[in-house]
Write a protein that holds these residues in place. Structure first.
Motif, PDB file in Angstrom:
ATOM      1  N   PHE A   1       0.845  -1.201   0.000  1.00  0.00           N
ATOM      2  CA  PHE A   1       0.000   0.000   0.000  1.00  0.00           C
ATOM      3  C   PHE A   1       0.877   1.247   0.000  1.00  0.00           C
ATOM      4  CE2 PHE A   1      -2.333   3.405   2.158  1.00  0.00           C
ATOM      5  CZ  PHE A   1      -3.528   3.410   1.453  1.00  0.00           C
ATOM      6  N   LEU A   2       0.519   2.205  -0.831  1.00  0.00           N
ATOM      7  CA  LEU A   2       1.179   3.509  -0.858  1.00  0.00           C
ATOM      8  C   LEU A   2       0.140   4.615  -0.703  1.00  0.00           C
ATOM      9  CD1 LEU A   2       3.672   3.319  -3.903  1.00  0.00           C
ATOM     10  CD2 LEU A   2       4.275   3.269  -1.477  1.00  0.00           C
ATOM     11  N   GLY A   3       0.534   5.714  -0.059  1.00  0.00           N
ATOM     12  CA  GLY A   3      -0.284   6.918  -0.027  1.00  0.00           C
ATOM     13  C   GLY A   3       0.530   8.041  -0.631  1.00  0.00           C
ATOM     14  N   ILE A   4       0.079   8.594  -1.744  1.00  0.00           N
ATOM     15  CA  ILE A   4       0.868   9.634  -2.403  1.00  0.00           C
ATOM     16  C   ILE A   4       0.060  10.923  -2.528  1.00  0.00           C
ATOM     17  CG2 ILE A   4       2.242   7.930  -3.665  1.00  0.00           C
ATOM     18  CD1 ILE A   4       0.710   8.698  -6.210  1.00  0.00           C
ATOM     19  N   GLY A   5       0.735  12.034  -2.266  1.00  0.00           N
ATOM     20  CA  GLY A   5       0.133  13.345  -2.463  1.00  0.00           C
ATOM     21  C   GLY A   5       0.387  13.801  -3.882  1.00  0.00           C
ATOM     22  N   VAL A   6      -0.655  14.310  -4.525  1.00  0.00           N
ATOM     23  CA  VAL A   6      -0.551  14.781  -5.913  1.00  0.00           C
ATOM     24  C   VAL A   6      -1.032  16.224  -5.958  1.00  0.00           C
ATOM     25  CG1 VAL A   6      -1.312  14.440  -8.297  1.00  0.00           C
ATOM     26  CG2 VAL A   6      -0.960  12.457  -6.810  1.00  0.00           C
ATOM     27  N   SER A   7      -0.161  17.141  -6.362  1.00  0.00           N
ATOM     28  CA  SER A   7      -0.536  18.550  -6.398  1.00  0.00           C
ATOM     29  C   SER A   7      -0.390  19.125  -7.794  1.00  0.00           C
ATOM     30  CB  SER A   7       0.331  19.363  -5.433  1.00  0.00           C
ATOM     31  OG  SER A   7       0.000  20.740  -5.524  1.00  0.00           O
ATOM     32  N   GLY A   8      -1.274  20.047  -8.105  1.00  0.00           N
ATOM     33  CA  GLY A   8      -1.208  20.745  -9.388  1.00  0.00           C
ATOM     34  C   GLY A   8      -2.553  20.962 -10.023  1.00  0.00           C
ATOM     35  N   GLY A   9      -3.618  20.491  -9.327  1.00  0.00           N
ATOM     36  CA  GLY A   9      -4.948  20.652  -9.893  1.00  0.00           C
ATOM     37  C   GLY A   9      -5.126  19.813 -11.141  1.00  0.00           C
ATOM     38  N   GLU A  10      -6.173  20.104 -11.894  1.00  0.00           N
ATOM     39  CA  GLU A  10      -6.473  19.316 -13.091  1.00  0.00           C
ATOM     40  C   GLU A  10      -5.368  19.424 -14.136  1.00  0.00           C
ATOM     41  OE1 GLU A  10      -9.909  18.950 -16.595  1.00  0.00           O
ATOM     42  OE2 GLU A  10     -10.027  20.536 -15.088  1.00  0.00           O
TER      43      GLU A  10
ATOM     44  N   THR B   1       9.057  12.448  -5.475  1.00  0.00           N
ATOM     45  CA  THR B   1      10.040  12.006  -4.481  1.00  0.00           C
ATOM     46  C   THR B   1       9.360  11.194  -3.387  1.00  0.00           C
ATOM     47  OG1 THR B   1      11.433  13.949  -4.861  1.00  0.00           O
ATOM     48  CG2 THR B   1      11.725  12.813  -2.776  1.00  0.00           C
ATOM     49  N   TRP B   2      10.057  10.164  -2.927  1.00  0.00           N
ATOM     50  CA  TRP B   2       9.613   9.383  -1.772  1.00  0.00           C
ATOM     51  C   TRP B   2       9.927  10.163  -0.506  1.00  0.00           C
ATOM     52  CZ3 TRP B   2      12.555   6.665   2.113  1.00  0.00           C
ATOM     53  CH2 TRP B   2      11.782   5.803   2.913  1.00  0.00           C
ATOM     54  N   MET B   3       8.914  10.378   0.332  1.00  0.00           N
ATOM     55  CA  MET B   3       9.065  11.187   1.537  1.00  0.00           C
ATOM     56  C   MET B   3       9.370  10.351   2.787  1.00  0.00           C
ATOM     57  SD  MET B   3       8.697  14.190   0.416  1.00  0.00           S
ATOM     58  CE  MET B   3       8.238  14.858  -1.178  1.00  0.00           C
ATOM     59  N   GLY B   4       8.833   9.137   2.836  1.00  0.00           N
ATOM     60  CA  GLY B   4       9.028   8.311   4.017  1.00  0.00           C
ATOM     61  C   GLY B   4       7.935   7.263   4.117  1.00  0.00           C
ATOM     62  N   GLU B   5       7.890   6.582   5.241  1.00  0.00           N
ATOM     63  CA  GLU B   5       6.965   5.477   5.428  1.00  0.00           C
ATOM     64  C   GLU B   5       5.528   5.965   5.635  1.00  0.00           C
ATOM     65  OE1 GLU B   5       9.763   5.870   7.106  1.00  0.00           O
ATOM     66  OE2 GLU B   5      11.019   4.296   6.197  1.00  0.00           O
ATOM     67  N   ALA B   6       4.613   5.004   5.476  1.00  0.00           N
ATOM     68  CA  ALA B   6       3.183   5.177   5.820  1.00  0.00           C
ATOM     69  C   ALA B   6       2.626   6.480   5.257  1.00  0.00           C
ATOM     70  CB  ALA B   6       3.007   5.076   7.335  1.00  0.00           C
ATOM     71  N   GLY B   7       2.166   7.379   6.151  1.00  0.00           N
ATOM     72  CA  GLY B   7       1.473   8.581   5.696  1.00  0.00           C
ATOM     73  C   GLY B   7       2.354   9.773   5.430  1.00  0.00           C
ATOM     74  N   ALA B   8       3.665   9.585   5.293  1.00  0.00           N
ATOM     75  CA  ALA B   8       4.584  10.716   5.124  1.00  0.00           C
ATOM     76  C   ALA B   8       4.245  11.554   3.893  1.00  0.00           C
ATOM     77  CB  ALA B   8       6.024  10.214   5.049  1.00  0.00           C
ATOM     78  N   GLY B   9       3.922  10.895   2.796  1.00  0.00           N
ATOM     79  CA  GLY B   9       3.601  11.626   1.572  1.00  0.00           C
ATOM     80  C   GLY B   9       2.363  12.484   1.720  1.00  0.00           C
ATOM     81  N   HIS B  10       1.326  11.932   2.336  1.00  0.00           N
ATOM     82  CA  HIS B  10       0.099  12.701   2.537  1.00  0.00           C
ATOM     83  C   HIS B  10       0.295  13.805   3.574  1.00  0.00           C
ATOM     84  CE1 HIS B  10      -2.647   9.460   0.626  1.00  0.00           C
ATOM     85  NE2 HIS B  10      -2.588  10.525  -0.156  1.00  0.00           N
ATOM     86  N   PHE B  11       1.187  13.600   4.534  1.00  0.00           N
ATOM     87  CA  PHE B  11       1.479  14.661   5.496  1.00  0.00           C
ATOM     88  C   PHE B  11       2.125  15.849   4.778  1.00  0.00           C
ATOM     89  CE2 PHE B  11       4.151  17.058   8.337  1.00  0.00           C
ATOM     90  CZ  PHE B  11       3.333  17.260   9.440  1.00  0.00           C
TER      91      PHE B  11
END
Length: 466
Positions: free
Chosen positions: A121-130, A169-179
């Motif tokens: 499982f991965l949680g990734i933050g995606v920014s930039g709108g449509e 970029t990989w930020m860290g484990e678990a929820g790091a990307g969403h944080f």
């Protein structure tokens, strides 16, 4: 039957744009939407990219359409919908099949989902709108590094590029990307609010037209303030409403929406004990903006005043410098929060890389971020406010920020994000504050104790303890 290299669930605005981006970068992608009609509509409108898109009409068909080990991106609304989708999908997957939540999830939910996951499982933050999702977003990954590495070829290919370097970029484990994505959004809230406050000073305090304000933003976008948000602010201010012929800004209701990420940032900042007053003020301002009836009652009761600035009190240079100082302070607060979370959660968040990944694709991309990345590489634990290049800019601009806040207050113009940033700055530059009074009060009514300046002794009490 052709097999896709990756799958995607959820063909709303962001999901559809991301799917087209993946196909456009040469990857075959299988897609599924809860509403079959939407899947068919999306595929029919994909044009020359349609051959790379496999539309499916059930979760089982989606899973069977993807090469093993599978990777499936979820682009569904944050909250229960994500848990429901995972619960429906996981029984169809093999032990090595990867689920990627790419929505705006609360990082604590991502932590929980990662710990409960019956598979990768991965949680990734995606920014930039449509537009970012379609042509290159900034991507912040969280989860096991080996799982991130599996899908990095796809994610790096579809991400924005800064001088050829992928903004993924990989930020860290678990929820790091969403944080990290939540803090990004918090900075976004503050930056937008400060721009809106400067707009209000120009409109109400100086009597400038929307088109004239747009020209100022356009000019600023060629200098230190060069950024996506300044760029679009100039375009918004310069746009004319086709229906009325008036400036578009003059017909837009002054009630700002929000999806919760800024609020999450403020809440987590309190948990971490790290102040983000500019973000806090921005979230509060959005909440107040929705109270239009109450604000109308307040105006009827107290009057709004003219809001006009005294002649010659502020000029465009003052306002530009105020915004420069406020922007630096806002980013400094955000990066301090990320550093605090890195220590608290044991994530080892890569602060210089975070600044780099925000340089393109995301909403807060700014010319300042390159210098911020350099400053964080030089000394990652140092507050950005104290980095030599930014300290010099703040020294040069802080009096204009002060003047802007003073004259706004004198004219009755609310500037909460700029004001709170100034208060934060004044606190951060004073070695001897006033919390000694608070400690005396706490000891008087609750015998909480205090430390002495002269001896360093702790657990001390005043004479009232006797």
């Amino acid at each position: 039957m052709k097999e896709a290299e990756i799958g995607l669930i959820g063909l709303g605005t962001m999901g559809a744009a991301l799917a087209l981006n993946i196909a456009d970068n040469g990857f075959d992608i299988a897609v599924w939407n809860r509403t079959t009609a939407r899947t068919r509509e999306f595929h029919a409108g994909a044009g020359e990219l349609a051959p790379r898109i496999i539309p499916t009409e059930s979760l089982k068909e989606l899973v069977e359409s993807i090469k093993q080990p599978r990777a499936i991106i979820l682009m569904v609304p944050a909250g229960d919908a994500v848990d429901e989708q995972i619960a429906a999908l996981r029984p169809l997957l093999g032990p090595q099949d990867l689920i990627i939540d790419a929505g705006n999830a609360n990082f604590r939910d991502t932590n929980r989902r990662a710990s409960e996951a019956a598979g990768p499982f991965l949680g990734i933050g995606v920014s930039g709108g449509e537009t970012g999702a379609r042509y290159g977003p900034s991507i912040m990954g969280g989860g096991d590094k080996e799982h991130w590495d599996r899908v990095y070829p796809v994610l790096s290919a579809i991400s924005a590029k800064y001088e050829g370097a992928p903004c993924a970029t990989w930020m860290g484990e678990a929820g790091a990307g969403h944080f990290v994505k939540a803090v990004h959004n918090g900075i976004e809230y503050a930056d937008m609010q400060m721009i809106a406050e400067i707009y209000g000073i120009m409109r109400d305090g100086m009597g400038m037209t929307a088109s004239a304000i747009g020209e100022v933003f356009d000019r600023w976008n060629n200098g230190v303030l060069q950024s996506y948000l300044i760029e679009i602010s100039g375009k918004v201010a310069g746009t004319v409403d086709a229906a009325t012929g008036k400036p578009l800004l003059d017909v837009i209701v002054d009630a700002a929406g929000q999806k919760g990420t800024g609020r999450w940032t403020v809440i987590e900042a309190q948990h971490l004990g790290t102040p983000v007053p500019a973000i806090d003020a921005a979230v509060t301002a959005r909440n107040l903006s929705s109270r239009r009836e109450e604000r109308a009652t307040g105006q009827a009761l107290f009057g709004a005043g003219s809001g006009a600035l005294a002649q010659g009190t502020l000029d465009m240079a003052n306002l530009e410098n105020a915004l420069i100082a406020g922007k630096i302070m806002c980013y400094a607060q955000g990066f301090s929060m990320i550093a605090a979370a890195s220590d608290q959660f044991g994530w080892a968040l890569p602060l210089p890389e975070i600044a780099k990944v925000w340089r393109e694709g995301c909403i807060i991309r700014s010319a300042m971020l390159n210098d911020m990345a350099s400053a964080l590489e030089d000394e990652p634990t140092r507050n950005l406010l104290f980095a030599p290049s930014f300290a010099e800019q703040v020294k040069a601009a802080q009096e204009d920020l002060r003047l802007t806040v003073i004259e706004s207050a004198r004219a009755g113009l609310a500037a909460p994000a700029l004001s709170s940033s100034l208060a934060w700055f004044d606190t951060m530059r004073r070695a001897r504050g006033t919390a000694n009074m608070i400690q005396g009060q706490r000891d008087f009514f609750g015998l909480h104790g205090f430390a002495r300046l002269d001896t360093g002794a702790t657990g001390q009490h005043g004479p009232w303890a006797e």
